[in-house]
Scaffold this motif. Structure first.
Motif, PDB file in Angstrom:
ATOM      1  N   ALA A  20       0.826  -1.219   0.000  1.00 27.66           N
ATOM      2  CA  ALA A  20       0.000   0.000   0.000  1.00 27.66           C
ATOM      3  C   ALA A  20       0.853   1.258   0.000  1.00 27.66           C
ATOM      4  CB  ALA A  20      -0.926  -0.005   1.213  1.00 27.66           C
ATOM      5  N   LEU A  21       1.982   1.226   0.684  1.00 30.36           N
ATOM      6  CA  LEU A  21       2.850   2.402   0.780  1.00 30.36           C
ATOM      7  C   LEU A  21       3.704   2.595  -0.470  1.00 30.36           C
ATOM      8  CD1 LEU A  21       3.815   4.733   2.590  1.00 30.36           C
ATOM      9  CD2 LEU A  21       5.547   3.166   3.479  1.00 30.36           C
ATOM     10  N   GLU A  22       4.251   1.511  -0.989  1.00 26.61           N
ATOM     11  CA  GLU A  22       5.176   1.611  -2.121  1.00 26.61           C
ATOM     12  C   GLU A  22       4.481   1.924  -3.441  1.00 26.61           C
ATOM     13  OE1 GLU A  22       7.452  -2.002  -2.135  1.00 26.61           O
ATOM     14  OE2 GLU A  22       8.781  -1.268  -0.550  1.00 26.61           O
ATOM     15  N   ASN A  23       3.217   1.608  -3.551  1.00 29.71           N
ATOM     16  CA  ASN A  23       2.475   1.864  -4.787  1.00 29.71           C
ATOM     17  C   ASN A  23       1.482   2.972  -4.513  1.00 29.71           C
ATOM     18  OD1 ASN A  23       3.379  -0.468  -6.596  1.00 29.71           O
ATOM     19  ND2 ASN A  23       2.955  -1.402  -4.628  1.00 29.71           N
ATOM     20  N   ARG A  24       1.642   4.084  -5.204  1.00 29.99           N
ATOM     21  CA  ARG A  24       0.824   5.263  -4.920  1.00 29.99           C
ATOM     22  C   ARG A  24      -0.448   5.339  -5.746  1.00 29.99           C
ATOM     23  NH1 ARG A  24       3.554  10.559  -4.944  1.00 29.99           N
ATOM     24  NH2 ARG A  24       3.472  10.239  -7.177  1.00 29.99           N
ATOM     25  N   THR A  25      -0.564   4.485  -6.751  1.00 33.28           N
ATOM     26  CA  THR A  25      -1.759   4.514  -7.591  1.00 33.28           C
ATOM     27  C   THR A  25      -2.336   3.118  -7.713  1.00 33.28           C
ATOM     28  OG1 THR A  25      -0.537   4.198  -9.641  1.00 33.28           O
ATOM     29  CG2 THR A  25      -0.924   6.482  -8.939  1.00 33.28           C
ATOM     30  N   GLY A  26      -3.620   3.094  -8.009  1.00 34.31           N
ATOM     31  CA  GLY A  26      -4.308   1.836  -8.211  1.00 34.31           C
ATOM     32  C   GLY A  26      -5.348   1.999  -9.294  1.00 34.31           C
ATOM     33  N   VAL A  27      -6.128   0.962  -9.479  1.00 38.82           N
ATOM     34  CA  VAL A  27      -7.205   0.972 -10.457  1.00 38.82           C
ATOM     35  C   VAL A  27      -8.517   0.996  -9.688  1.00 38.82           C
ATOM     36  CG1 VAL A  27      -8.302  -0.268 -12.354  1.00 38.82           C
ATOM     37  CG2 VAL A  27      -5.804  -0.265 -12.139  1.00 38.82           C
ATOM     38  N   LEU A  28      -9.288   2.039  -9.917  1.00 41.64           N
ATOM     39  CA  LEU A  28     -10.608   2.180  -9.320  1.00 41.64           C
ATOM     40  C   LEU A  28     -11.618   1.607 -10.303  1.00 41.64           C
ATOM     41  CD1 LEU A  28     -12.482   3.471  -7.128  1.00 41.64           C
ATOM     42  CD2 LEU A  28     -12.582   5.477  -8.639  1.00 41.64           C
ATOM     43  N   LEU A  29     -12.427   0.696  -9.833  1.00 37.26           N
ATOM     44  CA  LEU A  29     -13.484   0.135 -10.678  1.00 37.26           C
ATOM     45  C   LEU A  29     -14.826   0.641 -10.182  1.00 37.26           C
ATOM     46  CD1 LEU A  29     -11.219  -2.497 -10.510  1.00 37.26           C
ATOM     47  CD2 LEU A  29     -12.659  -2.875 -12.496  1.00 37.26           C
ATOM     48  N   THR A  30     -15.536   1.305 -11.081  1.00 38.50           N
ATOM     49  CA  THR A  30     -16.878   1.810 -10.813  1.00 38.50           C
ATOM     50  C   THR A  30     -17.836   1.087 -11.750  1.00 38.50           C
ATOM     51  OG1 THR A  30     -16.517   3.622 -12.385  1.00 38.50           O
ATOM     52  CG2 THR A  30     -16.037   4.081 -10.063  1.00 38.50           C
ATOM     53  N   GLY A  34     -24.065  -0.870 -15.775  1.00 42.34           N
ATOM     54  CA  GLY A  34     -24.073  -2.262 -15.325  1.00 42.34           C
ATOM     55  C   GLY A  34     -22.792  -3.032 -15.558  1.00 42.34           C
ATOM     56  N   ARG A  35     -21.755  -2.350 -16.027  1.00 42.52           N
ATOM     57  CA  ARG A  35     -20.482  -3.011 -16.296  1.00 42.52           C
ATOM     58  C   ARG A  35     -19.360  -2.315 -15.542  1.00 42.52           C
ATOM     59  NH1 ARG A  35     -20.862  -3.798 -22.808  1.00 42.52           N
ATOM     60  NH2 ARG A  35     -22.276  -5.570 -22.732  1.00 42.52           N
ATOM     61  N   PRO A  36     -18.289  -3.066 -15.213  1.00 39.69           N
ATOM     62  CA  PRO A  36     -17.149  -2.435 -14.549  1.00 39.69           C
ATOM     63  C   PRO A  36     -16.442  -1.448 -15.482  1.00 39.69           C
ATOM     64  CG  PRO A  36     -17.066  -4.829 -14.352  1.00 39.69           C
ATOM     65  CD  PRO A  36     -18.144  -4.503 -15.329  1.00 39.69           C
ATOM     66  N   PHE A  37     -16.015  -0.339 -14.911  1.00 35.38           N
ATOM     67  CA  PHE A  37     -15.280   0.700 -15.633  1.00 35.38           C
ATOM     68  C   PHE A  37     -14.034   0.995 -14.802  1.00 35.38           C
ATOM     69  CE2 PHE A  37     -14.140   5.108 -16.427  1.00 35.38           C
ATOM     70  CZ  PHE A  37     -14.223   5.216 -17.805  1.00 35.38           C
ATOM     71  N   ALA A  38     -12.862   0.935 -15.410  1.00 34.94           N
ATOM     72  CA  ALA A  38     -11.604   1.084 -14.680  1.00 34.94           C
ATOM     73  C   ALA A  38     -10.967   2.444 -14.935  1.00 34.94           C
ATOM     74  CB  ALA A  38     -10.641  -0.021 -15.093  1.00 34.94           C
ATOM     75  N   SER A  39     -10.448   3.032 -13.863  1.00 34.25           N
ATOM     76  CA  SER A  39      -9.727   4.309 -13.926  1.00 34.25           C
ATOM     77  C   SER A  39      -8.468   4.202 -13.075  1.00 34.25           C
ATOM     78  CB  SER A  39     -10.577   5.451 -13.363  1.00 34.25           C
ATOM     79  OG  SER A  39     -11.798   5.562 -14.031  1.00 34.25           O
ATOM     80  N   HIS A  40      -7.420   4.836 -13.521  1.00 35.54           N
ATOM     81  CA  HIS A  40      -6.164   4.885 -12.775  1.00 35.54           C
ATOM     82  C   HIS A  40      -6.226   6.062 -11.811  1.00 35.54           C
ATOM     83  CE1 HIS A  40      -1.588   5.235 -12.728  1.00 35.54           C
ATOM     84  NE2 HIS A  40      -1.885   4.083 -12.195  1.00 35.54           N
ATOM     85  N   VAL A  41      -6.045   5.816 -10.499  1.00 34.22           N
ATOM     86  CA  VAL A  41      -6.190   6.880  -9.500  1.00 34.22           C
ATOM     87  C   VAL A  41      -5.103   6.801  -8.433  1.00 34.22           C
ATOM     88  CG1 VAL A  41      -8.708   7.107  -9.767  1.00 34.22           C
ATOM     89  CG2 VAL A  41      -7.787   5.495  -8.095  1.00 34.22           C
ATOM     90  N   PRO A  42      -4.666   7.952  -7.928  1.00 35.12           N
ATOM     91  CA  PRO A  42      -3.830   7.957  -6.723  1.00 35.12           C
ATOM     92  C   PRO A  42      -4.721   7.736  -5.506  1.00 35.12           C
ATOM     93  CG  PRO A  42      -3.947  10.158  -7.696  1.00 35.12           C
ATOM     94  CD  PRO A  42      -4.794   9.266  -8.522  1.00 35.12           C
TER      95      PRO A  42
END
Length: 171
Positions: A20-30, A34-42
């Motif tokens: 969690a500390l070493e990686n500052r960004t992740g993929v947010l799925l909203t 009715g389908r998953p949508f992925a975004s790259h977020v800090p």
């Protein structure tokens, strides 16, 4: 189920904290239509994996999705590199819901400062009217630390990482 030989619950928690500390960004799925949508977020985590904070623009598609459906997943992975086995990368997948953290919330100032400390370039964005801090209230966690080292936890006991059990009837 017991932990695999040679790894303790404390070591699993330490591995989560390091990832969690070493990686500052992740993929947010909203959810979008009715389908998953992925975004790259800090992101910024709270004291454990059950709370994560995002600073999002109301103009972004993922924010529009959250305003319609608060269900989310946050996926964080160590980066791939030559020589690494991509299937053995450390990674976590967290599920829960998201809501705007109002600036009147008792923890707002601390979260804002923590976010600005982690992402100094975000300071000016806090002055933009279309940005809000969002709090992800995460309920379930799936953490993979390599082959044979997959763990699950729930928000009611966030430090009680359990070695992943196969689903009944599935291999």
């Amino acid at each position: 189920m017991a932990m695999p030989e040679g790894i303790t619950a404390e070591e699993v928690q330490a591995a989560w904290a390091k990832l969690a500390l070493e990686n500052r960004t992740g993929v947010l799925l909203t959810m979008r239509n009715g389908r998953p949508f992925a975004s790259h977020v800090p992101y910024l985590f709270g004291d454990d994996w059950t709370r994560a904070y995002l600073h999002l623009s109301r103009l972004a598609l993922h924010t529009q999705h959250l305003l319609q459906d608060s269900r989310v997943s946050l996926f964080v992975s160590e980066p791939d590199a030559p020589g690494k086995n991509p299937l053995a990368l450390k990674r976590m997948n967290l599920q829960g819901t998201a809501a705007i953290l109002p600036d009147s919330h008792p923890h707002y100032a601390a979260v804002k400062q923590g976010y600005r400390d982690r992402f100094p370039q975000s300071a000016m964005l806090f002055g933009f009217g279309d940005f809000n801090l969002w709090e992800l209230t995460l309920e379930d966690a799936h953490l993979v630390l390599g082959f044979g080292h997959a763990y699950q936890a729930v928000a009611s006991a966030p430090l009680a990482w359990m070695h992943q059990k196969p689903e009944a009837g599935k291999t």
